[in-house]
Design a protein around this motif. Structure first.
Motif, mmCIF file in Angstrom:
data_model
loop_
_atom_site.group_PDB
_atom_site.id
_atom_site.type_symbol
_atom_site.label_atom_id
_atom_site.label_comp_id
_atom_site.label_asym_id
_atom_site.label_seq_id
_atom_site.Cartn_x
_atom_site.Cartn_y
_atom_site.Cartn_z
ATOM 1 N N PHE A 31 -29.288 103.343 62.302
ATOM 2 C CA PHE A 31 -28.207 102.989 61.382
ATOM 3 C C PHE A 31 -27.248 101.955 61.980
ATOM 4 N N PRO A 32 -27.761 100.776 62.344
ATOM 5 C CA PRO A 32 -26.853 99.715 62.806
ATOM 6 C C PRO A 32 -26.033 99.209 61.618
ATOM 7 N N GLY A 33 -25.196 98.249 61.838
ATOM 8 C CA GLY A 33 -24.379 97.709 60.758
ATOM 9 C C GLY A 33 -23.798 96.371 61.144
ATOM 10 N N LYS A 34 -22.842 95.912 60.358
ATOM 11 C CA LYS A 34 -22.261 94.600 60.575
ATOM 12 C C LYS A 34 -21.678 94.464 61.975
ATOM 13 N N GLY A 35 -21.120 95.570 62.495
ATOM 14 C CA GLY A 35 -20.533 95.529 63.828
ATOM 15 C C GLY A 35 -21.549 95.350 64.936
ATOM 16 N N SER A 36 -22.843 95.510 64.621
ATOM 17 C CA SER A 36 -23.892 95.346 65.637
ATOM 18 C C SER A 36 -24.285 93.887 65.838
ATOM 19 N N ILE A 37 -23.871 93.027 64.919
ATOM 20 C CA ILE A 37 -24.357 91.646 64.928
ATOM 21 C C ILE A 37 -23.741 90.816 66.059
ATOM 22 N N ALA A 38 -22.416 90.843 66.178
ATOM 23 C CA ALA A 38 -21.743 90.000 67.180
ATOM 24 C C ALA A 38 -22.212 90.302 68.607
ATOM 25 N N PRO A 39 -22.315 91.580 69.025
ATOM 26 C CA PRO A 39 -22.820 91.845 70.379
ATOM 27 C C PRO A 39 -24.247 91.339 70.586
ATOM 28 N N LEU A 40 -25.077 91.450 69.543
ATOM 29 C CA LEU A 40 -26.453 90.962 69.657
ATOM 30 C C LEU A 40 -26.472 89.447 69.808
ATOM 31 N N ILE A 41 -25.639 88.757 69.055
ATOM 32 C CA ILE A 41 -25.572 87.292 69.164
ATOM 33 C C ILE A 41 -25.197 86.882 70.587
ATOM 34 N N ALA A 42 -24.240 87.593 71.182
ATOM 35 C CA ALA A 42 -23.808 87.268 72.545
ATOM 36 C C ALA A 42 -24.954 87.429 73.545
ATOM 37 N N LYS A 43 -25.746 88.489 73.370
ATOM 38 C CA LYS A 43 -26.867 88.712 74.282
ATOM 39 C C LYS A 43 -27.978 87.679 74.058
ATOM 40 N N LEU A 44 -28.214 87.320 72.797
ATOM 41 C CA LEU A 44 -29.243 86.322 72.503
ATOM 42 C C LEU A 44 -28.892 84.978 73.121
ATOM 43 N N LYS A 45 -27.625 84.618 73.101
ATOM 44 C CA LYS A 45 -27.211 83.333 73.662
ATOM 45 C C LYS A 45 -27.470 83.261 75.159
ATOM 46 N N ARG A 46 -27.514 84.414 75.817
ATOM 47 C CA ARG A 46 -27.755 84.418 77.264
ATOM 48 C C ARG A 46 -29.249 84.305 77.607
ATOM 49 N N LEU A 47 -30.120 84.418 76.583
ATOM 50 C CA LEU A 47 -31.546 84.246 76.833
ATOM 51 C C LEU A 47 -31.848 82.796 77.198
ATOM 52 N N PRO A 48 -32.897 82.552 77.962
ATOM 53 C CA PRO A 48 -33.272 81.161 78.246
ATOM 54 C C PRO A 48 -33.696 80.462 76.952
ATOM 55 N N ASP A 49 -33.578 79.148 76.933
ATOM 56 C CA ASP A 49 -33.919 78.380 75.740
ATOM 57 C C ASP A 49 -35.410 78.100 75.626
ATOM 58 N N ILE A 50 -36.141 78.314 76.678
ATOM 59 C CA ILE A 50 -37.586 78.110 76.656
ATOM 60 C C ILE A 50 -38.268 79.338 77.221
ATOM 61 N N GLY A 51 -39.516 79.532 76.838
ATOM 62 C CA GLY A 51 -40.266 80.694 77.297
ATOM 63 C C GLY A 51 -41.018 81.321 76.141
ATOM 64 N N LYS A 52 -41.774 82.384 76.445
ATOM 65 C CA LYS A 52 -42.587 83.062 75.440
ATOM 66 C C LYS A 52 -42.185 84.529 75.354
ATOM 67 N N LYS A 53 -42.311 85.087 74.138
ATOM 68 C CA LYS A 53 -42.050 86.501 73.907
ATOM 69 C C LYS A 53 -43.152 87.075 73.023
ATOM 70 N N GLN A 54 -43.646 88.272 73.388
ATOM 71 C CA GLN A 54 -44.636 88.969 72.582
ATOM 72 C C GLN A 54 -43.939 89.977 71.673
#
Length: 783
Positions: free
Chosen positions: A168-191
């Motif tokens: 049961f995530p919600g709108k409040g879950s989005i901003a923290p996820l965005i912050a973590k995604l931005k820290r991912l490398p810009d290149i690479g592969k994910k399965q």
């Protein structure tokens, strides 16, 4: 809902007030003046006639000045440059302002849809406000999966960062996820889910989708994403209606872009949609748009690019069954049901076994019925006689197996599992329906067996590709359009009787086949042709068809006939030959070109070669460069020397007046090869004409040649979009020339030439064509 109509006693509409037709003419005149930017501008002759005819079919029979749909039908041949969207929208605006009536405006191409919403509708709305005192509102309605889904984007984002989604995530879950995604490398592969994703494209897409959810003013429309996106990537941030968990369950329901798009459409006076949504309703009878309780009542339907609608309906009615379909369903069910449980494991094993039996049965029948890659089925043939019942029974067991895990996922708030369950159930229902469809002959439906494609010319099929398919497609679509779209009823709440609320229907296009009225299920008697504008522009432009009659050219384009006689045209050789001609023409024109190919493979080959040839002198764009052709077209139009390369998607709706598009090149006639669907269409027409050999020949021409003529006319229309447009339409198919070593059959050739033979200047000489283009550029330099 839509805007309220004017009161019946409004002073503008008392006795001696202008008639409805006169009001439409006034709105149209004002729209033209605004659009052109001159108070002296006037509607074109054909445009005015079209507007008047649409006004007639929109009005109740016998009373042109009353509310309520006339339920009339119009088939209008309105060529490029007439201004059909202004004519149609002027009527929609008048009916909205005076009576509060609503209009559904459908197009085939996204480019035309964008043109109507972003360019034409605002102009006509402004004109309606000036003339009638009220503007009209416009909204876009697309399929559910065209919009970013926060639920799916959240799930994909969590997978990218390697974390398990919370319940049961919600709108409040989005901003923290965005912050973590931005820290991912810009290149690479994910399965993820059996697919490998490239972070360079997937990360920015997920970030965009999540940010769309946080901003109320954004649409989440795929068409607004300014980046490269594949179908697989987009599936990671969107869901179909079959996969959507529903507003009662979804933790992101308040951010749902698809739902908001429908709510905006429900409030709009004019809703712009695409043929695909209409086609779904026509094919399966579900009230996707018309009769939909959320969207409300539509009093009028405008179908632009109407020649495409029957084709889209046929594609929506396609069904197919193969062993591969069963293995695909196994994967869907395993994504929600636990294979470690014995009943699930047994079901999976049974599925692989039955799938193998299906392939054996289809292969045997294919050997008995095949002509090349197609196996023709007679009315007595059942391609799944021995395995059809087993497939249905096996699929129904799957429904029971996934019921419990779906319920558990719902209680736990596991959105990923809920989506997987809905996707699996949709796959089960679809397979059962397709089995029933392909097994028995039905009037107006084509059935056939399709062999798997060769891995490469001359090679044996690989085992992994050796799937034979029992297929069917609806070919008689006029009845479906008439009963499921053009005819609408509602129940009177007091009498409980059915009340006819059918809309008026105006089908308009730059090209319409001779049998369009019956094919589209219309009640109108014939297609009405409207006068084309821009006669002077066509007179001063050139049609170029290279002769290629010399022995070297004939050898470069053909192969010897093994049975003697006329040499055979070789499409693969033609690509290389046409590319050399393109280079000379584009060089002479210094870019400024639209290159169209009959096939995507040809277009991609041309684009790569032209980019290498350009050497920085001009930029080459393709319809695959961005997430939508709309973005690519906009970039090309901003680049005055650019060259845009594409296929059928660019043959309609591309509007680039001026020098940007002063050279349009079409490599060859976009004529479909023989296929079961079009053969069945021809057979139906032949039966109506008597069924003899002459009728069969005429029917095949009506189907195959008419389809080619539509695309030829649309392609030719890309060149002259305004009175000041001049240039060349280069048709690089010598088979259109008379008395050529490999000409088309004469009557077919004449029909196809009629579709492009609008130009005052013509040549078959490449040197004269180059001289014409170079001379135009020299004149521009001198000016």
């Amino acid at each position: 809902m839509a805007a309220e109509p004017f009161p019946s006693a409004h002073e503008s509409f008392v006795t001696n007030a202008p008639s409805n037709q006169e009001l439409v003419e006034d709105v149209l005149a004002e729209a033209v003046a605004i659009g052109v930017g001159s108070v002296d501008a006037r509607p074109r002759e054909g445009q005015l006639a079209l507007a008047r005819d649409i006004a007639t079919v929109m009005s109740p029979v016998g009373n042109d000045d009353a509310a309520g749909s006339g339920k009339g039908h119009l088939a209008g041949l309105a060529g490029v440059g007439i201004g059909k969207s202004f004519a149609a929208l002027s009527n929609a605006g008048m009916r909205s302002a005076k009576y509060g009536e609503r209009t559904l405006y459908s197009t085939k191409s996204l480019s035309l849809q964008a043109q109507i919403v972003d360019k034409d509708a605002p102009v006509v709305s402004k004109a309606a406000e000036k003339v009638l005192g009220k503007p009209f509102t416009t909204a876009v309605l697309k399929g559910w999966a065209n919009y970013a889904c926060m639920n799916k984007a959240y799930d994909t984002g969590m997978a990218l960062i390697g974390e398990v989604p919370s319940s049961f995530p919600g709108k409040g879950s989005i901003a923290p996820l965005i912050a973590k995604l931005k820290r991912l490398p810009d290149i690479g592969k994910k399965q993820m889910d059996g697919f490998e994703f490239d972070l360079a494209t997937m990360k920015p897409l997920v970030l965009w989708a999540l940010n769309q959810g946080l901003r109320d003013e954004t649409s989440g429309d795929k068409d607004t994403y300014d980046g490269a996106v594949t179908e697989v990537n987009w599936a990671g941030v969107s869901v179909s209606t079959d996969e959507c968990v529903g507003v009662s369950v979804c933790p992101f329901a308040e951010m749902c872009k698809s739902d908001r798009a429908r709510n905006r459409a429900a409030e709009a006076d004019v809703v712009v949609t695409n043929h695909s949504l209409l086609a779904v309703q026509a094919a399966i009878g579900v009230p996707v748009v018309l009769g939909n309780s959320t969207l409300g009542v539509f009093d009028h339907i405008i179908v632009d690019e109407a020649h495409e609608l029957p084709k889209v309906v046929r594609s929506q009615g396609e069904a197919g069954v193969s062993g591969r379909r069963m293995t695909q369903l196994v994967r869907l069910v395993k994504s929600i049901a636990d294979e470690r449980e014995q009943p699930v494991a047994q079901w999976v094993e049974d599925g692989y076994h039955v799938g193998e039996l299906v392939q054996q049965e289809l292969h045997r029948m294919f050997r008995d019925t095949s002509t090349g890659d197609i196996g023709r089925l007679t009315e007595k043939d059942d391609p799944l006689e021995n395995t059809g019942d087993a497939i249905v029974a096996w699929a129904r067991i799957a429904s029971r197996l996934i019921k419990k895990p779906i319920g558990q996922a719902t209680v736990a708030g596991n959105m990923k599992q809920i989506i997987a369950g809905k996707r699996a159930q949709a796959g089960i229902d679809s397979l059962i329906a397709d089995v029933n469809t392909v097994r028995t002959e039905k009037k107006g439906v084509a059935r056939w067996l399709q062999a798997p494609p060769l891995a490469a010319p001359g090679q044996q099929r690989k085992k992994s590709q050796s799937w034979y398919i029992a297929q069917s497609a609806q070919v008689e679509v006029g009845g479906a359009l008439r009963s499921n779209l053009w005819t609408q009823t509602i129940e009177d709440p007091e009498t409980h009787e059915e009340v006819d609320v059918s809309p008026s229907v105006s089908c308009i296009s730059g090209t319409l086949p001779k049998n369009f009225v019956s094919e589209a299920g219309l009640t109108s008697k014939q297609v009405i042709a409207y006068k084309l504008p821009f006669a002077e522009a066509y007179d001063e432009s050139m049609l170029f068809i290279p002769s290629a009659k010399n022995p070297d050219a004939v050898a470069a384009l053909t192969d010897p006939n093994p049975y003697g006689g006329k040499r055979k045209f070789n499409v693969a050789k033609h690509h290389e030959w046409a590319l050399d001609v393109m280079k000379e023409l584009i060089d002479a024109n210094r870019g400024h070109a639209l290159v169209l190919s009959a096939t995507s493979g040809g277009a991609k080959k041309y684009a790569a070669a032209l980019e290498a040839h350009a050497g920085g002198r001009f930029r080459v764009y393709t319809q695959w460069d961005a997430s939508s052709p709309r973005i690519t077209i906009a970039r090309w139009k901003e680049d005055p020397t650019g060259v845009l390369v594409g296929t059928q998607g660019l043959m309609t709706g591309v509007d680039a007046p001026g020098e940007t598009n002063s050279l349009v090149i079409l490599d060859r006639v976009p004529r479909a090869a023989g296929n079961p669907v079009d053969d069945a269409r021809a057979a139906l027409i032949a039966d109506r004409m008597g069924g003899d050999k002459a009728a069969e020949w005429t029917a095949r021409r009506l189907v195959y040649v008419s389809d080619a003529c539509e695309l030829l006319g649309q392609s030719r229309g890309r060149l002259v979009r305004g009175q000041n447009d001049r240039g060349m339409f280069a048709m690089l198919d010598p088979r259109l020339l008379k008395n050529h070593p490999f000409s088309y059959e004469e009557s077919s050739r004449n029909d196809m030439m009629d579709a492009i033979n609008a130009f005052g200047q013509k040549t078959t000489d490449l040197s004269k064509a180059v001289e014409f283009l170079a001379g135009r550029q020299d004149m521009r330099d001198a000016a």
